[in-house]
Enzyme design. Structure first.
Site, PDB file in Angstrom:
ATOM      1  N   LYS A 128      11.686   1.218  -2.452  1.00  0.00           N
ATOM      2  CA  LYS A 128      12.548   1.209  -3.640  1.00  0.00           C
ATOM      3  C   LYS A 128      12.897   2.639  -4.016  1.00  0.00           C
ATOM      4  CE  LYS A 128       9.450   2.964  -6.699  1.00  0.00           C
ATOM      5  NZ  LYS A 128       9.664   4.203  -7.482  1.00  0.00           N
TER       6      LYS A 128
ATOM      7  N   PRO B 245       7.330   6.783   3.934  1.00  0.00           N
ATOM      8  CA  PRO B 245       6.261   7.759   3.710  1.00  0.00           C
ATOM      9  C   PRO B 245       5.421   7.397   2.488  1.00  0.00           C
ATOM     10  CG  PRO B 245       8.402   8.685   3.119  1.00  0.00           C
ATOM     11  CD  PRO B 245       8.679   7.371   3.781  1.00  0.00           C
TER      12      PRO B 245
ATOM     13  N   LEU C  60       8.533   6.199  -3.461  1.00  0.00           N
ATOM     14  CA  LEU C  60       9.357   5.130  -2.898  1.00  0.00           C
ATOM     15  C   LEU C  60       8.678   3.763  -2.940  1.00  0.00           C
ATOM     16  CD1 LEU C  60      10.735   7.067   0.217  1.00  0.00           C
ATOM     17  CD2 LEU C  60      11.888   6.679  -1.976  1.00  0.00           C
TER      18      LEU C  60
ATOM     19  N   GLY D  28       6.119   2.575  -1.375  1.00  0.00           N
ATOM     20  CA  GLY D  28       5.770   2.018  -0.071  1.00  0.00           C
ATOM     21  C   GLY D  28       4.528   1.147  -0.108  1.00  0.00           C
ATOM     22  N   GLY D  29       3.482   1.608  -0.794  1.00  0.00           N
ATOM     23  CA  GLY D  29       2.254   0.818  -0.886  1.00  0.00           C
ATOM     24  C   GLY D  29       2.468  -0.478  -1.643  1.00  0.00           C
ATOM     25  N   SER D  30       3.205  -0.407  -2.748  1.00  0.00           N
ATOM     26  CA  SER D  30       3.500  -1.620  -3.523  1.00  0.00           C
ATOM     27  C   SER D  30       4.344  -2.590  -2.709  1.00  0.00           C
ATOM     28  CB  SER D  30       4.235  -1.249  -4.817  1.00  0.00           C
ATOM     29  OG  SER D  30       3.426  -0.462  -5.654  1.00  0.00           O
ATOM     30  N   ALA D  31       5.290  -2.053  -1.938  1.00  0.00           N
ATOM     31  CA  ALA D  31       6.141  -2.912  -1.117  1.00  0.00           C
ATOM     32  C   ALA D  31       5.316  -3.654  -0.068  1.00  0.00           C
ATOM     33  CB  ALA D  31       7.226  -2.078  -0.440  1.00  0.00           C
TER      34      ALA D  31
ATOM     35  N   ASP E 293       4.316  -1.391 -10.190  1.00  0.00           N
ATOM     36  CA  ASP E 293       5.550  -1.525  -9.403  1.00  0.00           C
ATOM     37  C   ASP E 293       5.637  -2.869  -8.690  1.00  0.00           C
ATOM     38  OD1 ASP E 293       6.784   0.855  -9.948  1.00  0.00           O
ATOM     39  OD2 ASP E 293       6.176   1.867  -8.106  1.00  0.00           O
TER      40      ASP E 293
END
Length: 286
Positions: free
Chosen positions: A10, A94, A99, A101-104, A136
């Protein structure tokens, strides 16, 4: 059972902080956008236990990961014991980049678990489960273009970001999020994003209007050690971006481009200096 889903990152088209809440968190007001840069999450049912692998390596045992906590919360919500699970993350987004990334990754895991074990579960319930492990997470479960309020869990769907190209560039450092929140709390913000104007621009399908209103209050309190963020912003503008801003608590900067060719050239130019430079597009609701 083996299932695989993408985990789109995101960006924050706009990020404002309204103040500290009585629970110690911050009231946020953000316009969030899912993008095509993504990891891939695979879930396989195994004999027993919860195992997380990333790019071929097992995560060291010890503290529970967000993925394990989310899986446990999911199975508690449907009142059944958690089976043995192996979750494999193929990382592209990254880490510690602003961005999500971990939540996604966690959101993709939750979508897989719903598909496999509770296909009738409403998305609102999946968002609630995600929120138990991260602010997030509800947006990453829902995806698309949203106004996010509260801690980030109060979501209002917005018209999609019009077709455009995004160049994302992460400098070679991370920024501790608590440091930025502390600097916000200790000062007076003077340059807040025009979120109402951005919502109107989205409703009108006006990519120039959206770009003109990009804004992130964290940029106002960025310590000097991280001012390479502003260098990247200037480079993106020089390379043809309509506008650029830092995403989340950084340090990744993104620029909005109207034409693919211009965006591709900007990516190639920036990649010579910054290895973590990517080309992406907006993604509609997941």
């Amino acid at each position: 059972m083996e299932r695989r889903r993408t985990a789109p990152a995101k960006i924050n088209l706009a990020l404002d902080i309204l103040g500290i809440r009585t629970d110690g968190y911050h009231d946020m007001k953000m316009v969030m956008q899912t993008i095509s840069l993504c990891d891939t999450v695979t879930v396989e049912e195994t004999a027993e236990g919860f195992h997380l692998r990333t790019d071929g390596d097992f995560i060291p045992a010890g503290k529970k990961t967000l993925e394990q906590r989310a899986a446990e919360a999911f199975f508690a919500s449907i009142d059944r014991p958690m089976p043995g699970l192996t979750v494999t993350l193929e990382k592209v987004t990254p880490a510690y980049a602003g961005l999500g990334g971990g939540s996604a990754d966690v959101a993709a895991l939750l979508r897989i678990l719903r598909e496999a074990y509770a296909p009738d579960m409403p998305t609102a319930e999946l968002e609630r489960i995600g929120f138990t492990v991260g602010s997030d997470m509800p947006f990453c479960v829902r995806g698309g273009t949203c106004l996010a309020e509260g801690r980030g869990e109060v979501l209002t769907d917005l018209p999609p970001l019009p077709d455009c190209w995004l160049v994302l560039c992460k400098p070679d450092f991370g920024i501790p999020t608590p440091t930025l929140f502390a600097r916000v709390d200790g000062g007076e913000l003077t340059c807040r994003p025009d979120i109402g104007g951005m919502v109107a621009a989205l409703a009108a399908g006006d990519v120039d209007g959206v770009a003109a209103r990009l804004g992130n209050v964290f940029e106002e309190v960025l310590p000097e050690a991280y001012h390479e963020v502003f260098t990247i912003k200037r480079r993106l503008l020089d390379l043809g971006a309509l506008n650029a801003a830092m995403s989340g608590s950084g340090p990744t900067v993104f620029g909005i481009f109207r034409e693919e060719e211009t965006a591709q050239q900007a990516k190639e130019t920036l990649k010579k200096r910054f290895a973590q430079t990517y080309l992406a597009k907006p993604v509609r609701k997941l």
